[in-house]
Design an enzyme around this catalytic site. Structure first.
Site, PDB file in Angstrom:
ATOM      1  N   LYS A 184       2.015 -10.084 -10.525  1.00  0.00           N
ATOM      2  CA  LYS A 184       1.362 -11.115  -9.728  1.00  0.00           C
ATOM      3  C   LYS A 184      -0.036 -10.671  -9.324  1.00  0.00           C
ATOM      4  CE  LYS A 184       1.013 -12.055  -5.491  1.00  0.00           C
ATOM      5  NZ  LYS A 184      -0.391 -12.596  -5.659  1.00  0.00           N
ATOM      6  N   GLU A 220       0.227   1.073  -2.373  1.00  0.00           N
ATOM      7  CA  GLU A 220      -1.108   1.660  -2.606  1.00  0.00           C
ATOM      8  C   GLU A 220      -2.063   0.855  -1.734  1.00  0.00           C
ATOM      9  OE1 GLU A 220      -0.995   4.691  -5.759  1.00  0.00           O
ATOM     10  OE2 GLU A 220      -2.606   3.913  -4.536  1.00  0.00           O
ATOM     11  N   CYS A 279     -10.843   0.492  -2.570  1.00  0.00           N
ATOM     12  CA  CYS A 279     -10.011   1.291  -1.662  1.00  0.00           C
ATOM     13  C   CYS A 279     -10.572   2.700  -1.552  1.00  0.00           C
ATOM     14  CB  CYS A 279      -8.593   1.344  -2.187  1.00  0.00           C
ATOM     15  SG  CYS A 279      -8.508   2.025  -3.837  1.00  0.00           S
ATOM     16  N   GLU A 295     -11.140  -0.587   8.019  1.00  0.00           N
ATOM     17  CA  GLU A 295     -11.652  -0.738   6.657  1.00  0.00           C
ATOM     18  C   GLU A 295     -12.536  -1.986   6.576  1.00  0.00           C
ATOM     19  OE1 GLU A 295      -8.894  -1.985   3.498  1.00  0.00           O
ATOM     20  OE2 GLU A 295      -9.715  -0.360   2.287  1.00  0.00           O
TER      21      GLU A 295
HETATM   22  O1  TXE Z   1      -5.310  -7.415  -0.412  1.00  0.00           O
HETATM   23  P1  TXE Z   1      -4.151  -8.303   0.191  1.00  0.00           P
HETATM   24  P2  TXE Z   1      -6.619  -7.949  -1.164  1.00  0.00           P
HETATM   25  C1  TXE Z   1      -6.640  -2.635  -0.954  1.00  0.00           C
HETATM   26  C2  TXE Z   1      -7.974  -2.566  -0.264  1.00  0.00           C
HETATM   27  C3  TXE Z   1      -7.903  -3.743   0.659  1.00  0.00           C
HETATM   28  C4  TXE Z   1      -7.085  -4.748  -0.120  1.00  0.00           C
HETATM   29  C5  TXE Z   1      -8.000  -5.814  -0.705  1.00  0.00           C
HETATM   30  O2  TXE Z   1      -8.146  -1.366   0.399  1.00  0.00           O
HETATM   31  O3  TXE Z   1      -7.218  -3.369   1.831  1.00  0.00           O
HETATM   32  O4  TXE Z   1      -6.443  -4.036  -1.169  1.00  0.00           O
HETATM   33  O5  TXE Z   1      -7.298  -6.579  -1.625  1.00  0.00           O
HETATM   34  C6  TXE Z   1      -0.539 -10.662  -2.307  1.00  0.00           C
HETATM   35  N1  TXE Z   1       4.071 -11.062  -0.087  1.00  0.00           N
HETATM   36  N2  TXE Z   1      -6.674  -1.927  -2.220  1.00  0.00           N
HETATM   37  O6  TXE Z   1      -7.513  -8.635  -0.185  1.00  0.00           O
HETATM   38  O7  TXE Z   1      -4.673  -9.466   0.958  1.00  0.00           O
HETATM   39  C7  TXE Z   1      -1.901 -11.229  -2.547  1.00  0.00           C
HETATM   40  O8  TXE Z   1      -1.797 -12.508  -3.159  1.00  0.00           O
HETATM   41  C8  TXE Z   1       3.726 -10.626  -1.323  1.00  0.00           C
HETATM   42  C9  TXE Z   1      -5.980  -0.638  -2.322  1.00  0.00           C
HETATM   43  O9  TXE Z   1      -6.215  -8.702  -2.369  1.00  0.00           O
HETATM   44  O10 TXE Z   1      -3.271  -7.352   0.864  1.00  0.00           O
HETATM   45  C10 TXE Z   1      -2.508 -10.183  -3.479  1.00  0.00           C
HETATM   46  O11 TXE Z   1      -2.057 -10.402  -4.799  1.00  0.00           O
HETATM   47  N3  TXE Z   1       2.445 -10.589  -1.786  1.00  0.00           N
HETATM   48  C11 TXE Z   1      -5.839  -0.165  -3.738  1.00  0.00           C
HETATM   49  C12 TXE Z   1      -1.913  -8.881  -2.941  1.00  0.00           C
HETATM   50  O12 TXE Z   1      -0.790  -9.260  -2.150  1.00  0.00           O
HETATM   51  C13 TXE Z   1       1.478 -11.026  -0.949  1.00  0.00           C
HETATM   52  C14 TXE Z   1      -7.043  -0.375  -4.589  1.00  0.00           C
HETATM   53  C15 TXE Z   1      -2.878  -8.085  -2.078  1.00  0.00           C
HETATM   54  O13 TXE Z   1      -3.400  -8.933  -1.099  1.00  0.00           O
HETATM   55  C16 TXE Z   1       1.760 -11.506   0.358  1.00  0.00           C
HETATM   56  C17 TXE Z   1      -7.605  -1.693  -4.417  1.00  0.00           C
HETATM   57  C18 TXE Z   1       3.126 -11.518   0.774  1.00  0.00           C
HETATM   58  N4  TXE Z   1       3.499 -11.961   1.982  1.00  0.00           N
HETATM   59  C19 TXE Z   1      -7.457  -2.407  -3.228  1.00  0.00           C
HETATM   60  N5  TXE Z   1       0.570 -11.862   0.942  1.00  0.00           N
HETATM   61  C20 TXE Z   1      -5.359   1.282  -3.906  1.00  0.00           C
HETATM   62  N6  TXE Z   1      -4.937   1.974  -2.856  1.00  0.00           N
HETATM   63  O14 TXE Z   1      -5.338   1.758  -5.025  1.00  0.00           O
HETATM   64  C21 TXE Z   1      -0.389 -11.618   0.020  1.00  0.00           C
HETATM   65  N7  TXE Z   1       0.142 -11.116  -1.100  1.00  0.00           N
END
Ligand code: TXE
Length: 492
Positions: free
Chosen positions: A185, A259, A294, A395
């Protein structure tokens, strides 16, 4: 816009659909769709169908059918298919890099995630036909005791908007190598490259349904995590969402790898090569993916003895960034993901300046002119930042770096570790003893000495503290997708 825009590959014609069991579904049961906006212009570029509970169920069922077919193939055949997939990805690197641009505006000059995807596929293909288990003697008996490592069956991989292809490499590749099928997803904000990856899996000859790509928002993601057919969840994203995912996974007591985000410290010691450290710090800080990573080195800690000299060099590199059309190969700095991100980032900077927890050195404004329609924020540097302030503790996920002064090694480690996160840390020094000593003291899953976060398939990557748990990469990353079975055979 600068040159090159007339050469831009057009975005996929909408509506973009889901890929389930080899079928492309553009109309979902709930009929929900996302109007994708191209961050460099602020204009809509395509619509994306979003998976609802119905499509999630179809995808999980298709995955189970495909997984049984996948494990019916011999390991050499599975290995070769993953190598074929790596070859197909290689042949489409430019297309995938262009889709990344359409997805989230990352400059095409940073084709990193597509290249990472190929590297991870080749790396994990190499594990498929290697031993996964062992045998052990047992006390008081001559029984045969086997320790087997087996696939979970069907796993869910959830990706953030800023790295769908990187997650496809670091998570989908090992899941397949371990013998699983995947329901993948991507974020609703950036589904295009992930969907293309799903199609390339079919082109490479992988069984239909082995990799299902289901763009969805929170609802679809929640339905996926809760689905009784999901045996493990690999989540990459922010901490707030991770808590929701873990609560949902508790429904069926499904294990989760998380992650998450970071607020990584970047330590510049008095003996560092300041010119190299300035370039690496600018790249790893506000410039790479416009700080939307990240691994962003967002807290720059500098020793007193070189503070003024280094800050001058660092700001000069930051201000030399080439900002513009992400499709222009000469551009290194693009937009942030959305208007909301622009507002959030600028509010963070303004609050810090208003509260006196940071002094603005450069940036801090939205970029106008012919980029005014896009979501562009200047690379921003604040100095004299209070390490306990929101600016230094939360962050930002944007092109903002805080500079903080330190007096000695112990002070540097204390400041670096004074954060709820623990994903990456960076150390610039010529002193080998200091590099080893400080690296051991830093509370971070990855420490990079005199380099940037050059993630490789071999090195395990993941967080300490609230940056998550579990690892991607290497044998640790493979084992996240294998479960252990002990088989004891009586020998009389
Ligand atoms: O994250 P979100 P984003 C982290 C980065 C930042 C975040 C940014 O640090 O904090 O990712 O990405 C889905 N149940 N990393 O804004 O909002 C949503 O649709 C299931 C760390 O996208 O948390 C998306 O596909 N899924 C990383 C995904 O979760 C749900 C490297 C992430 O969304 C959901 C890159 C739910 N209830 C970015 N709600 C590393 N550590 O390697 C949302 N989603």
């Amino acid at each position: 816009m600068t040159s090159g825009t007339d050469l831009r590959p057009a975005p996929p014609a909408g509506p973009v659909g889901l890929l389930i069991g080899g079928d492309r579904i553009t109309v979902t049961a709930a009929g929900s769709a996302h109007q994708h906006v191209y961050p460099a212009t602020g204009q809509p570029n395509t619509t994306v169908a979003l998976a609802s509970e119905v499509e999630i169920d179809h995808a999980v069922r298709a995955a189970w059918t495909a997984q049984r077919e996948w494990v019916s193939l011999t390991v050499d055949r599975r290995r070769d298919l993953l190598v074929d997939l790596a070859d197909v990805v290689h042949d489409h690197l430019d297309e995938l890099a262009a889709l990344n641009v359409h997805d989230y505006g990352v400059p095409v000059s940073y084709a990193g995630t597509a290249v990472l995807l190929e590297r991870f596929l080749r790396h994990f293909a190499g594990y498929v036909d290697k031993p996964h288990g062992s045998s052990t003697p047992v006390n008081g008996s001559f029984d045969l005791n086997l320790v087997e490592r087996e696939p979970y069956g069907v796993v869910a991989v959830i990706a953030p908007w800023n790295g769908a292809l990187a997650v496809a490499g670091s998570c989908v590749a090992p899941a397949l190598a371990a013998g699983n099928a995947v329901v993948f997803k991507p974020s609703e904000l950036a589904p295009l490259a992930a969907l293309r990856f799903g199609e390339l899996c079919l082109e490479a000859g992988l069984p239909a349904g082995l990799v299902n790509v289901v763009p969805a928002g929170a609802d679809g993601g929640d339905a996926l995590v809760r689905h009784p057919g999901i045996r493990k969840v690999h989540f990459t994203g922010g901490g707030t969402t991770a808590r929701s995912v873990i609560r949902a996974a508790a429904t069926n007591l499904v294990p989760v790898v998380a992650e998450l985000g970071g607020k990584s410290a970047n330590l510049v010691f008095g003996d560092a090569d300041l010119d190299t450290a300035a370039v690496l710090s600018a790249h790893q800080g506000p410039l790479m993916q416009s700080g939307q990573s990240c691994a962003c080195a967002s807290r720059l800690l500098v020793h007193d003895s070189v503070y003024d000299a280094f800050v001058e060099k660092f700001v000069a590199v930051v201000e030399s960034a080439v900002i513009g059309d992400p499709f222009d190969p000469g551009v290194g700095f693009g937009p942030v993901i959305s208007q909301g991100a622009v507002d959030r980032i600028l509010r963070t900077v303004d609050d810090a300046v208003d509260r006196g927890t940071g002094r603005l050195l450069t940036g801090g404004r939205r970029i106008g002119g012919d980029l005014a329609q896009g979501f562009y924020v200047e690379p921003t540097v604040l100095t004299d930042v209070d390490n306990s302030s929101d600016l230094a503790q939360i962050e930002t996920f944007g092109p903002v770096v805080s500079i903080i002064r330190f007096h000695d090694d112990a002070d540097a480690v204390r400041l670096a570790n004074d954060t709820p996160y623990g994903l990456n840390a960076f150390v610039h020094t010529r002193d080998l003893r200091r590099a080893h000593g400080v690296a051991r003291e830093l509370e971070a899953g990855s420490v990079w000495v005199n380099t940037f976060s050059d993630i490789s398939p071999q090195g395990p990557y993941g967080g300490y503290k609230q940056s998550g748990f579990g690892r991607t990469g290497g044998i640790d990353g493979l084992n996240e997708f294998l479960q252990i079975k002990n088989i004891r055979i009586a020998m009389g």
